[in-house]
Each structure stands twice: as C-alpha cells, then as structure tokens.
Write an enzyme that holds these catalytic residues in place. Structure first.
Site, PDB file in Angstrom:
ATOM      1  N   LYS A  13      -2.545  -6.700  26.050  1.00  0.00           N
ATOM      2  CA  LYS A  13      -1.705  -5.764  26.964  1.00  0.00           C
ATOM      3  C   LYS A  13      -1.744  -4.386  26.782  1.00  0.00           C
ATOM      4  O   LYS A  13      -1.897  -3.676  27.937  1.00  0.00           O
ATOM      5  CB  LYS A  13      -0.317  -6.337  26.733  1.00  0.00           C
ATOM      6  CG  LYS A  13       0.018  -7.867  26.791  1.00  0.00           C
ATOM      7  CD  LYS A  13       1.367  -7.928  27.048  1.00  0.00           C
ATOM      8  CE  LYS A  13       2.118  -7.831  25.583  1.00  0.00           C
ATOM      9  NZ  LYS A  13       1.718  -8.602  24.517  1.00  0.00           N
ATOM     10  N   ARG A 128      -8.441  -4.903  15.011  1.00  0.00           N
ATOM     11  CA  ARG A 128      -7.524  -3.894  15.761  1.00  0.00           C
ATOM     12  C   ARG A 128      -7.159  -2.600  14.619  1.00  0.00           C
ATOM     13  O   ARG A 128      -6.402  -2.587  13.679  1.00  0.00           O
ATOM     14  CB  ARG A 128      -6.304  -4.579  16.156  1.00  0.00           C
ATOM     15  CG  ARG A 128      -5.458  -3.675  16.980  1.00  0.00           C
ATOM     16  CD  ARG A 128      -4.543  -4.787  17.939  1.00  0.00           C
ATOM     17  NE  ARG A 128      -2.930  -4.852  17.649  1.00  0.00           N
ATOM     18  CZ  ARG A 128      -2.080  -5.221  18.322  1.00  0.00           C
ATOM     19  NH1 ARG A 128      -2.551  -5.342  19.595  1.00  0.00           N
ATOM     20  NH2 ARG A 128      -1.085  -5.342  17.847  1.00  0.00           N
ATOM     21  N   ARG A 172       5.192 -13.357  14.315  1.00  0.00           N
ATOM     22  CA  ARG A 172       5.011 -12.628  15.487  1.00  0.00           C
ATOM     23  C   ARG A 172       4.551 -13.848  16.743  1.00  0.00           C
ATOM     24  O   ARG A 172       5.356 -13.879  17.804  1.00  0.00           O
ATOM     25  CB  ARG A 172       3.930 -11.265  15.991  1.00  0.00           C
ATOM     26  CG  ARG A 172       4.743 -10.104  14.994  1.00  0.00           C
ATOM     27  CD  ARG A 172       3.740  -9.098  14.971  1.00  0.00           C
ATOM     28  NE  ARG A 172       3.330  -8.562  16.243  1.00  0.00           N
ATOM     29  CZ  ARG A 172       2.309  -7.672  16.472  1.00  0.00           C
ATOM     30  NH1 ARG A 172       1.648  -7.631  15.173  1.00  0.00           N
ATOM     31  NH2 ARG A 172       2.055  -7.228  17.417  1.00  0.00           N
TER      32      ARG A 172
HETATM   33  P1  AMP Z   1       4.826  -4.556  20.339  1.00  0.00           P
HETATM   34  O1  AMP Z   1       4.117  -3.298  20.035  1.00  0.00           O
HETATM   35  O2  AMP Z   1       5.072  -4.858  21.826  1.00  0.00           O
HETATM   36  O3  AMP Z   1       4.008  -5.756  19.722  1.00  0.00           O
HETATM   37  O4  AMP Z   1       6.144  -4.536  19.824  1.00  0.00           O
HETATM   38  C1  AMP Z   1       6.311  -4.371  18.269  1.00  0.00           C
HETATM   39  C2  AMP Z   1       7.687  -4.962  17.735  1.00  0.00           C
HETATM   40  O5  AMP Z   1       8.518  -4.181  18.434  1.00  0.00           O
HETATM   41  C3  AMP Z   1       7.689  -6.385  18.162  1.00  0.00           C
HETATM   42  O6  AMP Z   1       7.259  -7.262  17.239  1.00  0.00           O
HETATM   43  C4  AMP Z   1       9.503  -6.362  18.074  1.00  0.00           C
HETATM   44  O7  AMP Z   1       9.776  -6.440  16.626  1.00  0.00           O
HETATM   45  C5  AMP Z   1       9.824  -5.031  18.743  1.00  0.00           C
HETATM   46  N1  AMP Z   1      10.144  -4.917  19.980  1.00  0.00           N
HETATM   47  C6  AMP Z   1       9.350  -4.444  20.763  1.00  0.00           C
HETATM   48  N2  AMP Z   1       9.723  -4.628  22.326  1.00  0.00           N
HETATM   49  C7  AMP Z   1      10.683  -5.580  22.212  1.00  0.00           C
HETATM   50  C8  AMP Z   1      11.597  -6.431  23.081  1.00  0.00           C
HETATM   51  N3  AMP Z   1      11.418  -6.300  24.463  1.00  0.00           N
HETATM   52  N4  AMP Z   1      12.631  -7.092  22.423  1.00  0.00           N
HETATM   53  C9  AMP Z   1      12.898  -7.317  21.256  1.00  0.00           C
HETATM   54  N5  AMP Z   1      11.933  -6.575  20.343  1.00  0.00           N
HETATM   55  C10 AMP Z   1      11.035  -5.701  20.841  1.00  0.00           C
END
Ligand code: AMP
Length: 217
Positions: A13, A128, A172
C-alpha cells in the site's frame, strides 16, 4: 479524488500510495506514518499514541484515529482530494469517514483493495526497509534503493520497522483479518470496491491501479 487504500500489512500500500500521490498530485495520509512520526517527535498526539503498543501490532482506539484524520484532512492540501493509506481500518472508522465527508459535501471516490495471498505477504516483510524521515519504503530484492541502505529521496539511513519482526507480523495479520477485512464488504455493498491483483512488480501493480482509478465514477 478521495481514495481509500485497502489491503493487508505488507501488500504494498505504501509503495502504491507514493506512486498514486505523485501521478495524481494528491496528498497521502498514512495514519501509521503519522503515528510513528508523532511518537518520534514527542508531539501531543505522540504521547497519546504511545499508550497503545502500536509497535506490537495493536490498533489505536477508533476515537483517537478518527480525531487525528479529521484534523489532518481539514488542512489546505486536502481541499481537492487525498489518499488514505491505513485508514479506515474498522467499520466504525469507515462510518465516521463517510459522515465526515458528507458534512463537507464530499464522498469517497473508491476503495482500492490490493490483494495478495498471506504466505506471499509474509515473505515480503523479511526484506522490507523504510526511511524514518519521509516514510518511503523499499525492498532488498524487489525494490532496492539506488545507493545501498540509503533513502533515494533524502539519503537517510534506511531502517527495518520494529513491527516487521515475524511474531509481530503474525499478530498484525490476525488483527487485520478480524477488524479490517469486513471493510471490503462495507465498500462492496456501496459499489465502491475496486480490487487489484498485487502480485507483480510495483510498476505492473501501478498500471492496474491506474486502470481501476480510471473506472471510478
Ligand atoms: P501501518 O503503517 O499502516 O501498518 O500502521 C502501523 C500501526 O499503526 C498499526 O499496526 C496500528 O497499530 C496503528 N494504526 C495505523 N492506522 C490505524 C488505524 N486506522 N486504526 C488503528 N490503528 C492504526
């Protein structure tokens, strides 16, 4: 254009968001990058987010995420549209987004689902690397930086995300399956879902993404 990017962690993404943002000249709002940056810079938001163990793959509560996205999307660079990477991640977040946009006389143009089988995704995490300054992502095998270990954009030393550790990746993916996959139905029911096969080189996936965006009304 207001675009929602959906798909499991590690599907690409962030990489596609970078390309879409550049091509369509829209800002990307990545809640994960926003939270990591807030923690690093010890902002008020960072102090709140620190309570929620995001480095272990747990979600931040909906009300905190929704408030952060409301504030960020009210900034001037979002007036003509934006790209959401990592938000919404739960049904209440999706509902809040719909309501927030309705209040502003806007709506989601489409939800783009990047799809790949889970075993393929788990393999992708091992190589990554991310830039801690601008959030751009790389992969040792499929998308290496021009200079080994350095960000192409700002030349900062690339790092591995703490939550890319295999045990945490597992968690995750579990949280994604439980809380985020229902969003695929949410957007399908509203005629807004566009699914793209994400198993290919980033360039090929991007041309599929552009085709899908071209079909949005
Ligand atoms: P990402 O970089 O999108 O994988 O986000 C990293 C971490 O941030 C996730 O594993 C969640 O712990 C938190 N996080 C990011 N976006 C959200 C969201 N929309 N709702 C809840 N937690 C979030």
């Amino acid at each position: 254009m207001i675009l929602v990017l959906l798909g499991p962690p590690g599907v690409g993404k962030g990489t596609q968001a970078g390309r879409i943002a550049l091509h369509y000249e829209v800002s990307t709002i990545s809640t994960g990058a926003m939270f990591r940056d807030a923690i690093t810079r010890h902002t008020d938001l960072g102090r709140i987010i620190e309570r929620y163990r995001i480095e272990k793959g747990e979600y931040v509560p909906d009300e905190v995420v929704i408030a952060a996205v409301k504030a960020r999307t009210a900034e001037p660079d979002c007036e003509t549209g934006f790209l959401l990477d990592g938000f919404p991640r739960t049904i209440p977040q999706a509902g809040a987004l719909t309501t927030m946009l309705e209040e502003r006389g806007q709506h989601v143009s489409g939800a783009l689902e990047l799809k790949a089988p889970i075993p393929e995704i788990v393999g992708r995490f091992s190589g990554r690397l991310v830039c801690p300054v601008d959030g751009s992502s790389y992969h040792l095998l499929t998308q290496p930086p021009v200079q080994s270990g350095l960000c192409d954009l700002c030349h900062t030393q690339l790092v591995r995300r703490a939550d890319d550790d295999p045990d945490i990746v597992q968690r995750r993916l579990e949280v994604y399956m439980e809380k985020t996959t229902p969003l695929i139905e949410y957007y399908r029911e509203r005629g807004l879902l566009y699914t793209v096969d994400a198993i290919a080189e980033p360039e090929t996936v991007f041309s599929r993404v552009m085709d899908a965006i071209g079909q949005m009304k």
